[in-house]
Enzyme design. Structure first.
Site, PDB file in Angstrom:
ATOM      1  CE1 TYR A 275      -7.498  44.801 -43.962  1.00  0.00           C
ATOM      2  CE2 TYR A 275      -7.986  42.599 -44.547  1.00  0.00           C
ATOM      3  CZ  TYR A 275      -8.293  43.955 -44.657  1.00  0.00           C
ATOM      4  OH  TYR A 275      -9.315  44.260 -45.332  1.00  0.00           O
TER       5      TYR A 275
ATOM      6  CE  LYS B  54     -14.415  42.613 -41.806  1.00  0.00           C
ATOM      7  NZ  LYS B  54     -13.644  41.209 -42.561  1.00  0.00           N
TER       8      LYS B  54
ATOM      9  CG  HIS C 242     -12.154  37.407 -45.646  1.00  0.00           C
ATOM     10  ND1 HIS C 242     -12.098  38.676 -46.477  1.00  0.00           N
ATOM     11  CD2 HIS C 242     -12.566  36.298 -45.826  1.00  0.00           C
ATOM     12  CE1 HIS C 242     -12.654  38.091 -47.607  1.00  0.00           C
ATOM     13  NE2 HIS C 242     -12.783  36.695 -47.160  1.00  0.00           N
TER      14      HIS C 242
END
Lengths: 120, 404
Positions: free
Chosen positions: B303, B358, B311
């Site tokens: 993060y 991601k 997120h």
């Protein structure tokens, strides 16, 4: 195990000493089911074929008894291991595999024998 | 900020800018240590004088948190509520063992008792959203079944009709509204002095602790000296040396005695603690907040500022590489991803993370050879210098779409 876990330790201690390699997974899963998920009628079931113990209980506001087998993320498990876990709980159609991590994260996977159609 | 909220607050205040400013205020410190400048003197500011000589004049505030080592769960438990909050709010270290992230178990128990319908913790918000989505899916499935039945009926009469002609509306996610709750609307009891006293007696004992992984705990105590770890049997603080040995011993089979001699005689550089610590320290020292990635098929999530802000952008999978292949054959540990992996494995993980936007990072950690490095190095963190950490980013390439 530390003193503020005094609720679960007396119930689990015979299994923690019998299966020291998975003691962490057993302890974390039991605490999560009892305190976080708030399961009722929580019982411990010895599963010597999987070299650990499992749990049976009911989710809040439900009637069905569910079965849970704990394991650790670092372990490698095989299909035969899962099959023996399914067989060890005699009257269940499916079991929940509780995978624990070192930071106390738990992920539950529903394991059923054979092919199961998704609900929706 | 308390998660135990009364029900009549304006729910609009919880959204958007208010929440963002609150988070910026609460999570302002990226690390447990706080640097505060010393007040200036009038004549010759001491901080300038010190600055010329190369010293910092900031005062360091150290929270001095305390935790207990638990070998079975391979973690350090922080039971003190204030220490837990400090470690979570300044750097997002640790996780409540009965919560999703921040220790919120007690707040949820109290909320459950207070029948507070608007004050929800993160878990309760997620549970509510999931219940609504499940109801939406049931409604949609039912509507589809009805439309199909109507079409069948028409077909048996000799007509073929489209979905619109059946007159049945199939709900979409954008237009579906949750049904009004069939449960009786909870009422908020008017606050009375007697009620307050009863509630205080009723507060359940906090059964939750903040759980730090061995990597997080060692990072806190070694780089910043803001955590002391107690031995569970004697309740006394362990020295850094003892902690370093104990954390390595936690991954060996339980019968191994926890002392320097047995760790050195085992002579294993592929201890999962060492490998994971090399990765954890690498990313933390670059400023990333590193959390566990079990929910995304990965070892760690990175993060930029913390889980409450945005997120995670990256999912890290640790791939240990042995400098000497014979070390792998003699390994007592079951190291994951140490052998060449199948393309299907890589594809699966990449797909899972692409779905949640991601980027996948494969982090290769080189494990030094036992033949080259003496075991004595294992007695201190100096052995970490022998490990190298390299990253490879994986993104799926679609030739048809990626023309630029």
């Amino acid at each position: 195990m530390q003193n503020h876990a005094s609720v679960s330790y007396p119930i689990l201690s015979p299994y923690l000493s019998k299966y020291p390699r998975v003691a962490g997974a057993i302890f974390q899963t039991y605490n999560d089911l009892l305190l976080a998920q708030q399961w009722t009628d929580l019982d411990v079931v010895d599963l010597p074929s999987c070299s650990r113990c499992g749990f049976r209980g009911r989710r809040p506001q439900t009637e069905a008894t569910l079965s849970v087998v704990p394991c650790s993320l670092a372990e490698s498990i095989s299909i035969s291991w899962l099959t023996s876990a399914l067989k060890s709980f005699h009257d269940t159609e499916h079991i929940y595999l509780a995978i624990t991590a070192e930071d106390s994260s738990i992920v539950y996977y529903k394991i059923s024998p054979g092919i199961v159609k998704p609900p929706i | 900020m308390s998660m135990i909220t009364s029900s009549n607050r304006q729910s609009g205040q919880r959204k958007g800018g208010f929440r963002r400013n609150e988070n910026n205020r609460i999570y302002a410190n990226p690390l447990p240590l706080i640097f505060s400048p010393i007040e200036h003197t009038r004549i010759w500011p001491s901080h300038i004088l010190l600055g010329i000589l190369g010293f910092s004049s900031s005062r360091i505030a150290n929270p001095h948190c305390e935790g207990i080592f638990d070998a079975a769960t391979r973690s350090v438990w922080v039971s003190n509520a204030e220490d837990s909050m400090t470690l979570w709010r300044r750097g997002f270290f640790g996780k409540g063992n009965l919560s999703r992230s921040e220790p919120s178990w007690l707040a949820r128990r109290i909320n459950a008792r207070k029948i507070a319908e608007n004050g929800l913790t993160a878990e309760e918000v997620t549970a509510k959203r999931r219940a609504e989505r499940k109801q939406f899916k049931l409604d949609r499935a039912q509507a589809i079944a009805e439309a199909a039945a109507a079409a069948e009926l028409a077909f048996s009469e000799g007509r073929i009709i489209t979905t619109e002609e059946t007159g049945i509306v199939i709900p979409s996610a954008a237009t579906w509204k949750p049904h009004s709750s069939t449960a009786p609307k909870p009422t908020v009891p008017p606050p009375l002095a007697d009620d307050n006293i009863e509630e205080e007696e009723d507060i359940p004992e906090n059964m939750e602790h903040l759980q730090l992984t061995l990597q997080e705990a060692f990072f806190l105590l070694w780089t910043m000296d803001c955590l002391s770890v107690l031995d569970p049997n004697t309740n006394t603080a362990m020295s850094v040396q003892q902690i370093w040995i104990a954390f390595q011993a936690a991954h060996f089979p339980p019968h191994l005695p926890i002392d320097t001699a047995s760790i050195l005689s085992a002579h294993r550089f592929d201890n999962p603690f060492l490998i994971n610590y090399a990765v954890y320290h690498h990313y933390r020292s670059l400023g990333w907040v590193v959390k566990n990635g079990i929910k995304f098929c990965a070892d760690y999530m990175l993060y930029k500022r913390g889980p409450v802000f945005h997120h995670a952008e990256f999912a890290v999978v640790v791939c240990p590489v042995y400098e000497d292949p014979s070390d792998q054959e003699s390994s007592p540990f079951d190291l994951q991803n140490a052998s060449p992996f199948a393309w299907s494995w890589l594809s699966t993980i990449n797909r899972v993370n692409s779905q949640v936007q991601k980027t996948l990072i494969l982090t290769y950690v080189t494990i030094p050879a036992r033949s080259r490095i003496p075991a004595s190095l294992l007695s201190t963190p100096a052995c970490l210098r022998q490990y190298s950490v390299r990253e490879v980013t994986i993104r799926r390439f679609i030739p048809a779409r990626m023309r630029d």
